[in-house]
Scaffold this active site. Sequence first.
Site, PDB file in Angstrom:
ATOM      1  N   LYS A 219       0.868  -1.168  -0.009  1.00  0.00           N
ATOM      2  CA  LYS A 219       0.011  -0.080  -0.096  1.00  0.00           C
ATOM      3  C   LYS A 219       0.908   1.266  -0.045  1.00  0.00           C
ATOM      4  O   LYS A 219       0.645   1.953  -0.805  1.00  0.00           O
ATOM      5  CB  LYS A 219      -0.855  -0.020   1.442  1.00  0.00           C
ATOM      6  CG  LYS A 219      -1.931   1.111   1.292  1.00  0.00           C
ATOM      7  CD  LYS A 219      -2.790   0.662   2.661  1.00  0.00           C
ATOM      8  CE  LYS A 219      -3.488   1.815   3.055  1.00  0.00           C
ATOM      9  NZ  LYS A 219      -4.451   1.691   4.149  1.00  0.00           N
ATOM     10  N   GLU A 225      10.390  -4.526   4.437  1.00  0.00           N
ATOM     11  CA  GLU A 225      10.711  -6.092   4.101  1.00  0.00           C
ATOM     12  C   GLU A 225      10.286  -6.125   2.386  1.00  0.00           C
ATOM     13  O   GLU A 225      10.925  -6.981   1.759  1.00  0.00           O
ATOM     14  CB  GLU A 225       9.609  -6.939   4.939  1.00  0.00           C
ATOM     15  CG  GLU A 225      10.121  -6.949   6.295  1.00  0.00           C
ATOM     16  CD  GLU A 225       9.395  -6.239   7.408  1.00  0.00           C
ATOM     17  OE1 GLU A 225       8.999  -5.088   6.778  1.00  0.00           O
ATOM     18  OE2 GLU A 225       9.017  -6.402   8.253  1.00  0.00           O
ATOM     19  N   GLY A 281      -4.879  -2.572   5.597  1.00  0.00           N
ATOM     20  CA  GLY A 281      -4.219  -3.630   5.087  1.00  0.00           C
ATOM     21  C   GLY A 281      -4.677  -5.035   5.442  1.00  0.00           C
ATOM     22  O   GLY A 281      -4.734  -5.822   4.370  1.00  0.00           O
ATOM     23  N   ARG A 282      -5.334  -5.016   6.452  1.00  0.00           N
ATOM     24  CA  ARG A 282      -5.810  -6.551   6.981  1.00  0.00           C
ATOM     25  C   ARG A 282      -7.159  -6.783   6.366  1.00  0.00           C
ATOM     26  O   ARG A 282      -7.883  -7.792   6.545  1.00  0.00           O
ATOM     27  CB  ARG A 282      -5.823  -6.680   8.316  1.00  0.00           C
ATOM     28  CG  ARG A 282      -6.327  -5.537   9.006  1.00  0.00           C
ATOM     29  CD  ARG A 282      -5.849  -5.590  10.524  1.00  0.00           C
ATOM     30  NE  ARG A 282      -6.261  -4.496  11.384  1.00  0.00           N
ATOM     31  CZ  ARG A 282      -5.729  -3.393  11.561  1.00  0.00           C
ATOM     32  NH1 ARG A 282      -4.514  -3.331  10.858  1.00  0.00           N
ATOM     33  NH2 ARG A 282      -6.311  -2.496  12.442  1.00  0.00           N
ATOM     34  N   GLU A 367      -4.717  -7.591  15.271  1.00  0.00           N
ATOM     35  CA  GLU A 367      -4.066  -6.167  14.840  1.00  0.00           C
ATOM     36  C   GLU A 367      -5.302  -5.068  15.020  1.00  0.00           C
ATOM     37  O   GLU A 367      -5.104  -4.239  15.247  1.00  0.00           O
ATOM     38  CB  GLU A 367      -3.538  -6.103  13.645  1.00  0.00           C
ATOM     39  CG  GLU A 367      -2.454  -5.117  13.318  1.00  0.00           C
ATOM     40  CD  GLU A 367      -1.705  -5.149  11.827  1.00  0.00           C
ATOM     41  OE1 GLU A 367      -2.120  -5.412  11.045  1.00  0.00           O
ATOM     42  OE2 GLU A 367      -0.581  -4.821  12.013  1.00  0.00           O
ATOM     43  N   HIS A 398      -4.268 -34.100  17.538  1.00  0.00           N
ATOM     44  CA  HIS A 398      -3.130 -35.268  17.972  1.00  0.00           C
ATOM     45  C   HIS A 398      -2.134 -34.293  18.783  1.00  0.00           C
ATOM     46  O   HIS A 398      -0.952 -34.796  18.768  1.00  0.00           O
ATOM     47  CB  HIS A 398      -2.625 -35.800  16.930  1.00  0.00           C
ATOM     48  CG  HIS A 398      -3.641 -36.851  16.210  1.00  0.00           C
ATOM     49  ND1 HIS A 398      -3.608 -38.051  16.638  1.00  0.00           N
ATOM     50  CD2 HIS A 398      -4.589 -36.725  15.558  1.00  0.00           C
ATOM     51  CE1 HIS A 398      -4.758 -38.769  15.945  1.00  0.00           C
ATOM     52  NE2 HIS A 398      -5.340 -37.797  15.260  1.00  0.00           N
ATOM     53  N   LYS A 518       9.355  -1.304  14.392  1.00  0.00           N
ATOM     54  CA  LYS A 518       9.885  -0.806  13.159  1.00  0.00           C
ATOM     55  C   LYS A 518      11.024   0.168  13.356  1.00  0.00           C
ATOM     56  O   LYS A 518      12.001   0.339  12.708  1.00  0.00           O
ATOM     57  CB  LYS A 518       8.998  -0.217  12.190  1.00  0.00           C
ATOM     58  CG  LYS A 518       8.146  -1.180  11.547  1.00  0.00           C
ATOM     59  CD  LYS A 518       7.203  -0.584  10.455  1.00  0.00           C
ATOM     60  CE  LYS A 518       5.955  -1.161  10.201  1.00  0.00           C
ATOM     61  NZ  LYS A 518       5.085  -0.429   9.644  1.00  0.00           N
TER      62      LYS A 518
END
Length: 554
Positions: A219, A225, A281-282, A367, A398, A518
Amino acid sequence: MATPAAEEIKNPHVEPLTQRNAWKALQAHSEKIRDLHLRTLFADDPKRGERMTLEAAGLFLDYSKNRITDETLRLLVELAQESGLKQRIEAMYRGDKINITEKRAVLHIALRAPKGASILVDGENVVPQVHEVLDKMTAFANRIRSGQWTGHSGKPIKNVVNIGIGGSDLGPVMAYEALRHFSDRDMTFRFVSNVDGTDFAEAVHDLDAEETLFIVSSKTFTTLETMTNAHTARTWLLEKIGGHQSSVAKHFVAVSTNAAEVSKFGIDTANMFGFWDWVGGRYSMDSAIGLSTMLAIGPENFQKMLEGFHEIDEHFRTAPFERNLPALLGLLTVWYINFFDAHTVAILPYDQYLKRFPAYLQQLTMESNGKHVTLDGNRVNYATCPIYWGEPGTNGQHSFYQLIHQGTRLIPCDFITFYRTVNNLGRHHDMLIANVFAQTEALAFGKTPEQVKAEGTPDWLVPHRVFEGNRPSNTILADELTPKMLGKLVALYEHSVFTQGTIWQVNSFDQWGVELGKALAQRIIPELESKTEPELKHDSSTNNLIRRYRKSKG
Ligand code: G6Q
């Protein structure tokens, strides 16, 4: 005193949470029913399992195995009303700037609004822009999928690598895995997110650069990253295909809101797919961030996914809260977090295609609602977002289910499964579904000491083999995992998160909590890379860690 921002969003006046009448009533009520066992609730009401269900938009929710009575539901709905949920929904759908700390509208619902709908942001209808981008994505996807778009050497694109992180990665990965059956099997899809170089190296190690397209999804187009990986990808590509700078345009497209940075990177802005600051974003997997999804499943299937989202959007907006799937799911979560001191919620999809769904929901939920101040800046005096976690069934059975069945924590669980599968192999599906039903039954009803003894268990072993039961769960059933169904499921949780955030009065749409780390990383990077010994001004632990790392680099 009301903040100007609160006025701006026409937030209905609501009492602080713990002073609302319904909250107080729920507190008293929870004391009364705390020890009520699901065995008793079911024994007292033989129709409970049929009654406490809800079917809407093709999703069936059985919420009968929750530690609730009709009175609980009535009070939870009252809490939603007193919390102004209706008004908050209207404010979101109207395009009010309900993300007050960033002064933004919150309009992921506009991403799936049909052509012809009208949703205004600052007086402008945003729906035509949404469809313009969708049309552009469609044309591009058709060119790639038909082989019309070729790489620098004239070969069609066979590999697509999405580079993005957080909201620009988790949705695309989850959707690709979920809809693999609908994807073009002649194409390879990879997703690179981590700044750890291993992620990129492993994603491309067997790919032919001449047939590879990178989608840089960011965005802001400034994320450390993503930009690091994008530059590494460009270097890799140019090395592999022989250093033609001009060929970048044939192998890179961008999804972003930042045209200037996209162009600076060398991507033709004609190959940039935009979105808007009112898409968090999410909440963006159905925007252009879903370009990799569209390339994988095709524009028609993508459109069906949007229709699924929209169906739940409409349901959430119009259904009364007691018959409203997302509202109910959200309210039940509030019930356990605030009145049973539950700390986590487990998401347990019984469908291998949904293997990344819990990871996706972790970001969506935590978030959004992992906040400790209210909209007006006061520290909350109640718990907010639980920890969401999970794995697909039956694998989890399990491993960690032991704790859910016999541990000391109360863990509400959402079981999600489908009547039909596209991989109908022998008895697999019946076995899978039997396990869903068995788990929810075992969690709710357990096994008493008497039952354990009656099986001939020696006395000393009995306590170890007792299942207390009374462990709550929801069961969500639907026909089949299709693109449309995936849209419905995601929207279901998006709006459940909205419901919870409204009750807790937090801003579900900012994420300031990710900033500090950050910023500190930006300060530490040059300290790790400096040729001369840097003057370190951190705490003694951080200083020491930096020195050790520098020493190891030699
Ligand atoms: C999501 C967050 C965050 C964001 C990433 C990537 O709601 O804002 O996860 O999606 O940090 O950001 P960019 O898309 O700007 O690279």
